[in-house]
Scaffold this motif. Structure first.
Motif, short mmCIF file in Angstrom:
data_model
loop_
_atom_site.label_atom_id
_atom_site.label_comp_id
_atom_site.label_asym_id
_atom_site.label_seq_id
_atom_site.Cartn_x
_atom_site.Cartn_y
_atom_site.Cartn_z
N CYS A 290 40.31 41.38 33.50
CA CYS A 290 41.39 41.29 34.49
C CYS A 290 41.49 39.89 35.10
O CYS A 290 42.58 39.44 35.46
N ALA A 324 44.88 47.31 34.38
CA ALA A 324 43.74 47.01 35.25
C ALA A 324 43.10 48.29 35.77
O ALA A 324 41.87 48.44 35.75
N ALA A 371 41.23 44.42 41.18
CA ALA A 371 42.05 43.76 40.16
C ALA A 371 43.53 43.80 40.54
O ALA A 371 44.26 42.82 40.34
#
Length: 448
Positions: A290, A324, A371
């Motif tokens: 990420c 993510a 993230a």
């Protein structure tokens, strides 16, 4: 990779092809830093402690470089996406020149404040000579490390992530080879101790800088020969710094908050601090994919923003968020199932293993939300909304993270404090996601 069409290419394959090389590049940077730490540790405790004292200063400069890079990428990519390639080349040239000159100036001035600064940080008289040996050489190359990041951001703005990843890998390999050579010496090369570690880094930075400048000039024509005009140069510099300075400040806030959290953890003993430190390293590895995506999403967003392709921006952002959340959930499950194995591998005693296992079972649950936060912040920077991105960082760290951690620790102890990290990430992620979504809806309406 350099021929990717960010405006018309299929969104998911384009982002995948951009992100994979950046993952390799980030791993290379981690190895770069580990090489310095490993070889300096062979010199002794004094040298290792002296190197640790340099981290806050070098991190501040790196944060500045990251901020400048974010500003460069967002500004250039928007111009390129809008078809203003000639203007982009002029801006890229002025920006790289001003970055280099500014950091040279900072490096010269900083040398006069090294002793009082490191005294303030708590360095002892015995450590000071080693610190100054390292920093004198490091400042000599600081302009190259910052300029490298800005030049690599220019390449990413063009859609090329393969070259920056290659540059990171080559610099890491060069540093790995030169570290033992300059630190310990070999043949006609004298051993320079801790100063040799700095020289190895400087040499690697200088070498790759020449290569990146060559690529920018010959392959992409993003560097051009032009007469110096103060008005034009300052105008370009202001455009980049409107985004670069808030981004740099956001990066500098993280270690400040980290210091406060470490102090809270320290109330539970040295073993808890050791476990927290290992946890922070696991966090970097767990978020690797990420983090790489957060470096490749902004050029895509900025180019399509410049081309008024807001629907593609929204699709890319929401696709990145879905990835993510799904990916980090998988990472959490793996860490949770292997927590005893991981804790046993990284902990040198059962006293450290227990809090580390606790950290692994709780904190990674919030990595998906974390993230979302930095992907949202990078998207806001790419949409030329740096103050909104900085506000998200401030909210996360100083409205949620630190207050919730203090309250949880005060009333319920270490496990509750670790749980508060997850809650803080979740609350901030919701705010960040809705801010980006609302902004994109407004821009879509304007373009209709």
């Amino acid at each position: 990779m350099a021929d990717l069409d960010l405006i018309r290419g299929a969104i998911r394959p384009t982002l995948v092809r951009m992100t994979l090389p950046m993952m390799m590049g980030i791993v290379s940077l981690m190895l770069f830093n580990l090489a310095d730490v490993y070889f300096v540790s062979q010199l002794g405790t004094r040298e290792m402690a002296s190197l640790a004292f340099t981290f806050p200063v070098t991190f501040a400069v790196i944060s500045l470089a990251i901020g400048f890079g974010i500003g460069t990428s967002a500004t250039l990519a928007k111009l390129i996406g809008g078809g203003k390639t000639s203007q982009a080349a002029k801006l890229a040239t002025d920006n790289l020149m001003m970055t280099f000159l500014l950091v040279v100036f900072i490096s010269v001035v900083a040398r006069f404040f090294m002793v009082p600064l490191f005294n303030l940080l708590g360095a002892s008289e015995a450590q000071m000579p080693f610190i100054l040996d390292y920093m004198d050489m490091w400042w000599f190359g600081a302009a190259f490390v910052v300029s490298n990041m800005v030049a690599n951001s220019s390449l990413r703005a063009k859609g090329d992530t393969k070259t920056p990843a290659l540059v990171m890998a080559v610099s890491s390999a060069a540093n790995l080879i030169l570290d033992p050579l300059f630190i310990f010496g070999w043949g006609p090369v004298p051993g320079m101790g801790i100063q040799g570690a700095a020289l190895a880094s400087v040499t690697a930075w200088m070498g790759v800088f020449v290569y990146v400048v060559y690529i920018l000039f010959h392959k992409y024509q993003l560097l051009v020969v032009q007469p110096p005009q103060l008005k034009r140069i300052l105008s370009h510099w202001v455009q980049v710094m409107k985004i670069g300075i808030p981004a740099a400040v956001s990066n500098m806030l993280t270690p400040i908050a980290g210091g406060v959290l470490t102090a809270l953890v320290a109330q539970h003993g040295a073993e808890a601090v050791a476990a927290f430190g290992v946890g922070n390293r696991l966090e970097s590895l767990s978020l690797l994919a990420c983090l790489a995506l957060s470096m490749t999403l902004p050029p895509f967003v900025s180019q399509n923003f410049g081309a008024n392709q807001i629907a593609r921006v929204e699709a890319a952002y929401k696709g990145a968020i879905k990835f993510a959340l799904g990916w980090q959930l998988i990472v959490f499950v793996v860490l949770f199932l292997l927590q005893d194995v991981i804790a046993g591998a990284f902990a040198d005693s059962s006293a450290v293993e227990e809090p580390l296992s606790l950290w692994i079972s709780v904190v990674p649950l919030g990595f998906g939300m974390q993230a979302v936060i930095f992907l949202s912040a990078s998207t806001l920077n790419a949409l030329h909304q740096p103050m909104q991105a900085m506000r998200i960082s401030v909210i996360r760290l100083f409205v949620f993270f630190i207050p919730l951690a203090w309250i949880a620790n005060y009333f319920a102890g270490l496990e509750a404090m670790f749980s508060s990290f997850v809650v803080a990430n979740a609350l901030t992620a919701v705010i960040a996601y809705f801010r980006v979504s609302r902004l994109l809806k407004r821009k879509a309406v304007v373009n209709q």
